[in-house]
Design a protein around this motif. Structure first.
Motif, PDB file in Angstrom:
ATOM      1  N   ASN A   1     -56.875   0.349  33.558  1.00 16.38           N
ATOM      2  CA  ASN A   1     -56.563   0.177  32.145  1.00 16.38           C
ATOM      3  C   ASN A   1     -55.094   0.481  31.945  1.00 16.38           C
ATOM      4  OD1 ASN A   1     -57.181   2.859  32.763  1.00 16.38           O
ATOM      5  ND2 ASN A   1     -58.021   3.310  30.753  1.00 16.38           N
ATOM      6  N   ALA A   2     -54.532  -0.040  30.886  1.00 16.49           N
ATOM      7  CA  ALA A   2     -53.078  -0.043  30.729  1.00 16.49           C
ATOM      8  C   ALA A   2     -52.669   0.558  29.398  1.00 16.49           C
ATOM      9  CB  ALA A   2     -52.549  -1.477  30.837  1.00 16.49           C
ATOM     10  N   GLY A   3     -51.396   0.901  29.316  1.00 13.37           N
ATOM     11  CA  GLY A   3     -50.862   1.433  28.076  1.00 13.37           C
ATOM     12  C   GLY A   3     -49.365   1.232  27.987  1.00 13.37           C
ATOM     13  N   VAL A   4     -48.883   1.132  26.766  1.00  7.92           N
ATOM     14  CA  VAL A   4     -47.454   1.060  26.483  1.00  7.92           C
ATOM     15  C   VAL A   4     -47.174   1.981  25.311  1.00  7.92           C
ATOM     16  CG1 VAL A   4     -45.562  -0.397  25.653  1.00  7.92           C
ATOM     17  CG2 VAL A   4     -47.178  -1.301  27.334  1.00  7.92           C
ATOM     18  N   GLN A   5     -46.133   2.794  25.431  1.00  9.98           N
ATOM     19  CA  GLN A   5     -45.749   3.688  24.345  1.00  9.98           C
ATOM     20  C   GLN A   5     -44.289   3.489  23.982  1.00  9.98           C
ATOM     21  OE1 GLN A   5     -46.849   7.819  24.826  1.00  9.98           O
ATOM     22  NE2 GLN A   5     -48.900   7.304  25.563  1.00  9.98           N
ATOM     23  N   VAL A   6     -44.022   3.588  22.689  1.00 14.16           N
ATOM     24  CA  VAL A   6     -42.653   3.523  22.180  1.00 14.16           C
ATOM     25  C   VAL A   6     -42.408   4.779  21.355  1.00 14.16           C
ATOM     26  CG1 VAL A   6     -41.030   2.288  20.708  1.00 14.16           C
ATOM     27  CG2 VAL A   6     -42.616   1.007  22.159  1.00 14.16           C
ATOM     28  N   ALA A   7     -41.370   5.524  21.725  1.00 14.23           N
ATOM     29  CA  ALA A   7     -41.015   6.745  21.007  1.00 14.23           C
ATOM     30  C   ALA A   7     -39.764   6.495  20.173  1.00 14.23           C
ATOM     31  CB  ALA A   7     -40.771   7.887  21.993  1.00 14.23           C
ATOM     32  N   GLU A   8     -39.752   7.077  18.980  1.00 10.95           N
ATOM     33  CA  GLU A   8     -38.580   7.024  18.106  1.00 10.95           C
ATOM     34  C   GLU A   8     -38.139   8.457  17.836  1.00 10.95           C
ATOM     35  OE1 GLU A   8     -38.883   4.049  14.879  1.00 10.95           O
ATOM     36  OE2 GLU A   8     -40.857   3.588  15.732  1.00 10.95           O
ATOM     37  N   VAL A   9     -36.865   8.745  18.113  1.00 11.38           N
ATOM     38  CA  VAL A   9     -36.378  10.113  18.034  1.00 11.38           C
ATOM     39  C   VAL A   9     -35.158  10.210  17.135  1.00 11.38           C
ATOM     40  CG1 VAL A   9     -37.189  10.557  20.392  1.00 11.38           C
ATOM     41  CG2 VAL A   9     -34.782   9.962  20.003  1.00 11.38           C
ATOM     42  N   ALA A  10     -34.925  11.432  16.673  1.00 14.20           N
ATOM     43  CA  ALA A  10     -33.697  11.774  15.953  1.00 14.20           C
ATOM     44  C   ALA A  10     -33.037  12.920  16.705  1.00 14.20           C
ATOM     45  CB  ALA A  10     -34.012  12.173  14.523  1.00 14.20           C
ATOM     46  N   VAL A  11     -31.750  12.778  17.029  1.00 11.00           N
ATOM     47  CA  VAL A  11     -31.020  13.785  17.796  1.00 11.00           C
ATOM     48  C   VAL A  11     -29.836  14.274  16.965  1.00 11.00           C
ATOM     49  CG1 VAL A  11     -29.858  14.315  19.957  1.00 11.00           C
ATOM     50  CG2 VAL A  11     -31.660  12.580  19.915  1.00 11.00           C
ATOM     51  N   ASP A  12     -29.778  15.586  16.762  1.00 17.43           N
ATOM     52  CA  ASP A  12     -28.660  16.190  16.046  1.00 17.43           C
ATOM     53  C   ASP A  12     -27.538  16.447  17.042  1.00 17.43           C
ATOM     54  OD1 ASP A  12     -26.866  18.009  14.738  1.00 17.43           O
ATOM     55  OD2 ASP A  12     -28.455  18.469  13.293  1.00 17.43           O
ATOM     56  N   LEU A  13     -26.416  15.761  16.884  1.00 19.88           N
ATOM     57  CA  LEU A  13     -25.324  15.878  17.842  1.00 19.88           C
ATOM     58  C   LEU A  13     -24.604  17.216  17.751  1.00 19.88           C
ATOM     59  CD1 LEU A  13     -23.727  12.299  17.609  1.00 19.88           C
ATOM     60  CD2 LEU A  13     -25.615  13.107  19.017  1.00 19.88           C
ATOM     61  N   GLU A  14     -24.791  17.951  16.668  1.00 21.17           N
ATOM     62  CA  GLU A  14     -24.138  19.244  16.525  1.00 21.17           C
ATOM     63  C   GLU A  14     -24.967  20.374  17.140  1.00 21.17           C
ATOM     64  OE1 GLU A  14     -23.185  19.892  12.452  1.00 21.17           O
ATOM     65  OE2 GLU A  14     -21.612  18.351  12.407  1.00 21.17           O
TER      66      GLU A  14
ATOM     67  N   VAL B   1     -26.811  13.177  12.799  1.00 19.34           N
ATOM     68  CA  VAL B   1     -28.066  12.794  13.442  1.00 19.34           C
ATOM     69  C   VAL B   1     -28.016  11.328  13.861  1.00 19.34           C
ATOM     70  CG1 VAL B   1     -30.556  12.534  13.140  1.00 19.34           C
ATOM     71  CG2 VAL B   1     -29.384  14.506  12.151  1.00 19.34           C
ATOM     72  N   ARG B   2     -28.369  11.088  15.120  1.00 23.60           N
ATOM     73  CA  ARG B   2     -28.491   9.716  15.611  1.00 23.60           C
ATOM     74  C   ARG B   2     -29.931   9.443  16.019  1.00 23.60           C
ATOM     75  NH1 ARG B   2     -24.201   6.597  16.266  1.00 23.60           N
ATOM     76  NH2 ARG B   2     -22.130   7.551  16.110  1.00 23.60           N
ATOM     77  N   ARG B   3     -30.357   8.228  15.788  1.00 24.72           N
ATOM     78  CA  ARG B   3     -31.733   7.845  16.104  1.00 24.72           C
ATOM     79  C   ARG B   3     -31.757   6.841  17.254  1.00 24.72           C
ATOM     80  NH1 ARG B   3     -32.006   9.626  10.975  1.00 24.72           N
ATOM     81  NH2 ARG B   3     -33.917  10.787  10.483  1.00 24.72           N
ATOM     82  N   GLY B   4     -32.834   6.934  18.030  1.00 19.81           N
ATOM     83  CA  GLY B   4     -32.984   6.037  19.164  1.00 19.81           C
ATOM     84  C   GLY B   4     -34.441   5.689  19.380  1.00 19.81           C
TER      85      GLY B   4
END
Length: 776
Positions: free
Chosen positions: A617-630, A447-450
């Motif tokens: 009006n404005a917005g900013v979003q940050v997503a954090e994910v985990a990706v299973d390379l298998e 698993v890699r995170r980004g």
């Protein structure tokens, strides 16, 4: 007009003084120094208990005496003409009370998608109605069809439209057409000349730009999937049509049914089980319901089946976006070229992608095309055009940052002038520890995170066409009324808060009436403008009602009305001392009630124009994910969403809107897509089992930060928040996935197969799947 006044605009730490001229009869907007007791505080929704306990009554729940059940027969072919329609057997069946031929009702025997209306019945039970549909004989002239963008654009493709309609039509810049639809050669030549000039300018800039990147992005068709399907319960009483509708536009439904019936119907909408942009009209199902009820002489309920819901009443169109961007080594964007195609269904328009906003993008050369397909027509879908466009735009920004070895956050800062969003970048970066996580590719086994970022904006300060009635009764009861609908955003609660604040009462002291066209006119719930349109009218009506009450009290008590106010449930003097209770003040009225009806004031003049606070009006979003390379599985672990909605009336409801938008955005990014069988011309996943939607187990942690922004736009300064939160989510997720695996996925939804394809672990399958007859 009144004299100019000075107000504070901005947000904490960023206030500036602005000179405004208020419209005549209006009052100054809420100010940072105001000591508000109800507005700006978190309150549960007024209808929360009813919804949680199941006592809230939706259109589907209405059961007038003698109710009949309507059903609609739909064409099974993607493109056909009805040549024979025989309803005689169905008409004679026991329990069948009325039968309609939709081909006659809508004056067309042409069915341009699988799911088009052919006939309808109403009967004493749903089972009998379904049996009656099966007894209707229909003969079709079946025609060639195209249900995907590629098929419709291919050389020799079958004609989707009728008469002289072409499958592919330029939509931006718009064709120079006259009112009759014919092309005006002079205006069209001007449009063509403008396109050619922009193309030359961008060609020259891209030729000399130090860095040029080009990518093609694709997004899928997304259906609305409201829990409560489209439909209504219609009843005629003394020649008047009463319609309980599941709608986003009570007055829109009233107008449409009125034109069809030659009457002025009463439309009632207590609660709505979801709409997301698809429920602005009565629709063909609404017209059918009204006509069946009139024909049968009894109430009729027409609520769509899930298959009809998925195929016949709207979707977010897909897109193919070819983008080229040129920039310098310092991160300044110099030029931007866009060529995009979208499928609005068998109709026209409504398939554009907003991929040219948010940032300073230099010289822009944009051309868009609508591509007709034999599918159900597109409708507005929560932030129409924005999620698909921003997915492509924000992906391009990350690719550009990579090309010049710059932090994607820094690239955005350098090309963004929005004052609120600039502050939101800093908040989002700090809360997510952006600098510590970006580009690290943290691994745990396979698993890699980004982490990824994207931005949004919206134009939702409201408009005219809204009125509010505030009534103060002699017994101390307070009512506020408007005929618009609350589609689940909490509009009735906000109306109550604004009224209570102005009258110095608690929210529980105000009764809100909403969703009945017999009350004052209200806006449709679209463009996130409802709250911005309604609250200024509500506040002004409450303010005027208060002054009338205080004038009456002053007259009876021989007090100076100018020195009186309402605070904390009492009439107070200029020093804030309580004189008499609110109820005691109401008891002094000579009449039974004070009633004030006020319209939303037109916008006042502001100078200087304060960009960043006035218009969006404005917005900013940050997503954090985990990706299973298998396995290729992507899990969104956390989304941090920083947003503003102008002046916050109810922070709890604002956060709820953001969470809902994020959830739907993650679902769009990873799961949802309409799948068409290219050989049969039908949607193959038109149910809630095979059309995948984000579930509770897949829902990420959502961290919401709301900025309280005083924009001076109206006397409340509030802006809608139904649509902005979904704009950035899919883009942020896509950028996070790219950060995790080091490869850009350019097509939504981001499925495990696409991740494995991007990693080179399985062969790409678009060509193979098209040969098999299934569109991705």
């Amino acid at each position: 007009m009144v004299d100019e006044i000075k107000i504070q605009v901005g947000f904490e730490g960023h206030y500036e003084e602005l000179t405004v001229t208020l419209p005549e009869g209006d009052i100054p907007p809420y100010q940072p120094a105001d000591k508000l007791t109800v507005v700006g505080k978190s309150h549960p929704r007024l209808d929360a208990l009813a919804k949680a306990t199941g006592t809230a009554r939706y259109a589907y729940d209405q059961r007038p005496k003698g109710l009949l059940y309507g059903a609609i027969l739909r064409c099974p072919h993607a493109n056909a003409n009805v040549t024979t329609l025989d309803t005689s057997t169905a008409e004679q069946m026991p329990g069948v009370k009325a039968v309609l031929k939709a081909t006659e009702l809508f004056e067309s025997n042409s069915c341009r998608f699988a799911g088009a209306e052919v006939a309808a019945v109403c009967a004493t039970s749903e089972q009998i109605a379904e049996e009656a549909l099966r007894a209707i004989f229909v003969d079709y002239e079946v025609l060639p069809f195209a249900v995907t963008l590629e098929d419709s654009m291919a050389s020799g493709a079958p004609q989707v439209g009728r008469r002289d309609q072409e499958n592919v039509e330029r939509t931006t810049p718009r064709l120079g057409r006259d009112r009759d639809g014919s092309i005006n050669e002079e205006r069209e030549k001007a449009a063509q000349d403008g396109m050619a000039e922009r193309e030359k300018k961008v060609d020259a800039i891209l030729k000399d730009a130090p860095v040029v990147i080009s990518r093609t992005f694709r997004t899928q068709v997304q259906t609305h999937c409201p829990l409560e399907p489209h439909g209504l319960v219609c009843e005629w009483k003394d020649g008047k049509l009463i319609a309980h509708a599941s709608t986003q536009a009570t007055f829109g439904v009233q107008g449409e049914l009125g034109r069809r019936t030659g009457t002025t119907p009463q439309v009632i909408c207590d609660h709505v089980g979801g709409g997301f942009g698809s429920k602005f009209s009565a629709g063909r199902e609404g017209v059918i319901g009204a006509m069946l009820a009139k024909e049968a002489g009894a109430p009729v309920r027409v609520m769509l089946t899930r298959r009809a819901e998925q195929t016949a009443v709207g979707n977010r169109p897909d897109s193919k976006q070819k983008l080229t961007m040129g920039l310098d080594r310092e991160g300044k964007i110099l030029a931007y070229r866009i060529r995009s195609w979208g499928t609005p269904g068998a109709g026209t328009g409504g398939a554009g992608a907003h991929n040219d906003a948010l940032y300073k993008l230099g010289e822009i050369d944009k051309v868009e095309y609508g591509v007709r397909t034999n599918t159900g027509g597109a409708r507005a879908h929560r932030a129409p055009g924005w999620p698909q466009g921003v997915f492509a735009l924000e992906s391009m920004l990350d690719e550009a940052a990579k090309a010049i070895d710059m932090d994607p956050l820094e690239l955005r800062r350098r090309n963004d002038s929005h004052k609120v969003r600039k502050a939101e970048y800093e908040i989002a970066a700090k809360r997510t520890k952006w600098q510590d996580k970006r580009g690290k590719g943290v691994a745990s086994g396979s698993v890699r995170r980004g982490i990824g970022m994207a931005s949004s904006l919206w134009f939702s300060a409201g408009g005219g066409g809204a009125s509010a009635l505030v009534r103060i009764l002699k017994n101390g009861t307070v009512e506020v009324r408007n005929g618009a609908q609350d589609i689940g955003t909490g509009t009735r609660t906000i109306m109550g808060q604004v009224t209570a604040e102005e009258l110095g009462l608690g929210l529980a002291d105000v009764t809100v009436f909403i969703g009945n066209t017999d009350d004052p006119r209200g806006p449709a719930s679209g463009g996130s403008t409802t709250i911005g349109s309604l609250t200024p009218a509500v506040r002004l009506a409450a303010h005027d009602a208060k002054r009338k009450l205080l004038d009456a009290v002053a007259d009876r008590k021989s007090w100076d009305a100018a020195g009186l106010d309402l605070k904390h449930g009492s009439v107070v003097d200029g020093s804030g001392n309580a004189l008499i209770s609110f109820r005691a003040a109401c008891a002094l009225l000579d009449e039974d009630a004070i009633e004030v009806l006020r319209d939303r004031p037109t916008l006042g003049r502001r100078r200087p124009n304060y960009a960043g606070f006035e218009d969006t009006n404005a917005g900013v979003q940050v997503a954090e994910v985990a990706v299973d390379l298998e396995t290729g599985e992507v899990r969104v672990e956390k989304v941090t969403a920083v947003a503003d909605a102008g002046k916050l009336i109810n922070p709890k409801l604002a956060e709820s809107q953001v969470r809902g938008g994020v959830i739907q955005g993650v679902s769009y990014a990873l799961f949802e897509r309409r799948t068409m069988d290219r050989q049969e011309g039908r949607m193959v996943n038109a149910d809630m089992e095979s059309y995948k939607i984000l579930g509770a187990a897949d829902c990420p942690e959502i961290d919401v930060v709301m900025l309280d922004v005083f924009n001076g736009k109206s006397n409340t300064g509030v802006m809608g928040l139904g649509e902005p939160p979904i704009v950035a989510t899919a883009a942020a997720v896509a950028n996070a996935v790219a950060d995790a695996i080091g490869v850009r996925i350019t097509e939504l939804p981001i499925t495990p197969r696409k991740v494995l394809e991007a990693l080179g672990k399985v062969p790409r399958t678009r060509a193979a799947s098209e040969k098999k007859g299934t569109s991705l």
